[in-house]
Motif scaffolding. Structure first.
Motif, mmCIF file in Angstrom:
data_model
loop_
_atom_site.group_PDB
_atom_site.id
_atom_site.type_symbol
_atom_site.label_atom_id
_atom_site.label_comp_id
_atom_site.label_asym_id
_atom_site.label_seq_id
_atom_site.Cartn_x
_atom_site.Cartn_y
_atom_site.Cartn_z
ATOM 1 N N LEU A 134 92.359 30.724 42.966
ATOM 2 C CA LEU A 134 93.411 29.792 43.359
ATOM 3 C C LEU A 134 94.706 30.565 43.619
ATOM 4 O O LEU A 134 95.124 31.381 42.784
ATOM 5 C CB LEU A 134 93.681 28.761 42.261
ATOM 6 C CG LEU A 134 92.587 27.747 41.929
ATOM 7 C CD1 LEU A 134 92.983 26.941 40.696
ATOM 8 C CD2 LEU A 134 92.334 26.820 43.106
ATOM 9 N N SER A 188 93.629 25.120 50.764
ATOM 10 C CA SER A 188 93.580 24.048 49.775
ATOM 11 C C SER A 188 93.282 24.563 48.375
ATOM 12 O O SER A 188 93.469 23.833 47.393
ATOM 13 C CB SER A 188 92.513 23.016 50.173
ATOM 14 O OG SER A 188 92.782 22.466 51.440
ATOM 15 N N ALA A 189 92.807 25.788 48.277
ATOM 16 C CA ALA A 189 92.467 26.367 46.972
ATOM 17 C C ALA A 189 93.733 26.941 46.347
ATOM 18 O O ALA A 189 93.957 28.157 46.321
ATOM 19 C CB ALA A 189 91.391 27.432 47.131
ATOM 20 N N PRO A 222 94.429 20.063 48.670
ATOM 21 C CA PRO A 222 94.157 20.534 47.309
ATOM 22 C C PRO A 222 93.938 19.378 46.347
ATOM 23 O O PRO A 222 94.383 18.255 46.600
ATOM 24 C CB PRO A 222 95.421 21.319 46.951
ATOM 25 C CG PRO A 222 96.480 20.741 47.822
ATOM 26 C CD PRO A 222 95.804 20.334 49.091
ATOM 27 N N THR A 223 93.288 19.676 45.256
ATOM 28 C CA THR A 223 92.931 18.644 44.275
ATOM 29 C C THR A 223 94.144 17.868 43.784
ATOM 30 O O THR A 223 94.089 16.643 43.614
ATOM 31 C CB THR A 223 92.225 19.295 43.074
ATOM 32 O OG1 THR A 223 91.077 20.009 43.546
ATOM 33 C CG2 THR A 223 91.774 18.246 42.072
#
Length: 236
Positions: A134, A188-189, A222-223
């Motif tokens: 990440l 997105s990580a 991303p989450t």
């Protein structure tokens, strides 16, 4: 071509500022705070840089910051296939505005070697990113057409779970046509993603984005969602 419908909707937090200067100041402080937190927790800060006019002014303000530069690791979201010293390269802009003026070790500044050509550069940068699960912070801009990094409308966005980390763009609608970009999946990580958006010409792109139209910027998902720093006038 990737379809956004295969992923959950992007979660956006919109932060509006009355002036461009206020936006840039807030972005600068957010970057420095993210660095402090990452270095405190993990001993290093991994940041991905964006190109563009507004990020350049943010970088210029960072050069005077009191930061633990030795712990910073700098990456780039995309790069244009131009000579290494070309003024339109994102790496050249970041170096002139900021990186040449602070004590980040050169071995921790990871330029995309697009002077070698698209395929060689993409392959090399894929290897550079190996082992980074990440990013701590990804900075992105927004184009008038809704593009971000070198992810353009009607082009591959590479936002699926099995997408490569780095993609080649051979026919970008903006000069130069050949570019190398981190994929939407790789961007997105990240623990934190910030879009920095200014300029009246971005108003339609912002409107489309807020109305749920699948512009490329919406593929970065991303989450924990994204934060969009923008001028208040763009929400009119």
């Amino acid at each position: 071509m990737s379809l956004l419908t295969s992923n959950p909707p992007q979660q956006c937090r919109w932060h509006s500022f009355k002036t461009t200067a206020a936006l840039e100041q807030a972005a600068t402080q957010t970057i420095l705070q993210a660095a402090l937190q990452a270095i405190s927790l993990r001993g290093a800060f991994q940041i991905v840089l964006a190109g563009g006019t507004t990020p350049r002014r943010v970088y210029e303000s960072l050069r005077n910051a009191d930061a633990d530069w030795a712990a910073w690791h700098v990456y780039f979201g995309d790069e244009r296939c131009l000579p290494a010293d070309h003024v339109e390269r994102n790496s050249w802009m970041a170096a002139q505005a900021w990186l040449n003026h602070v004590a980040i070790p050169l071995t921790q500044i990871h330029f995309i070697p697009t002077e070698k050509g698209t395929q060689a550069a993409a392959s090399a940068y894929t290897q550079t990113l190996v082992g980074i699960e990440l990013f701590d912070l990804v900075l992105l801009g927004l184009g008038e057409d809704g593009h971000t990094a070198s992810l353009f409308p009607d082009h591959e966005l590479a936002n699926t779970a099995n997408a490569p980390a780095v993609i080649v763009v051979e026919d970008a609608p903006k000069y130069p046509p050949q570019r190398v970009s981190l994929s939407a999946h790789r961007l997105s990580a990240a623990r934190k993603v910030i879009f920095i958006v200014s300029g009246a010409t971005k108003q339609q792109a912002v409107k489309n984005w807020r109305n749920g139209i699948a512009i490329p910027a919406a593929a970065v998902n991303p989450t924990n969602g994204v934060d969009v720093y923008l001028e208040a006038a763009l929400l009119a």
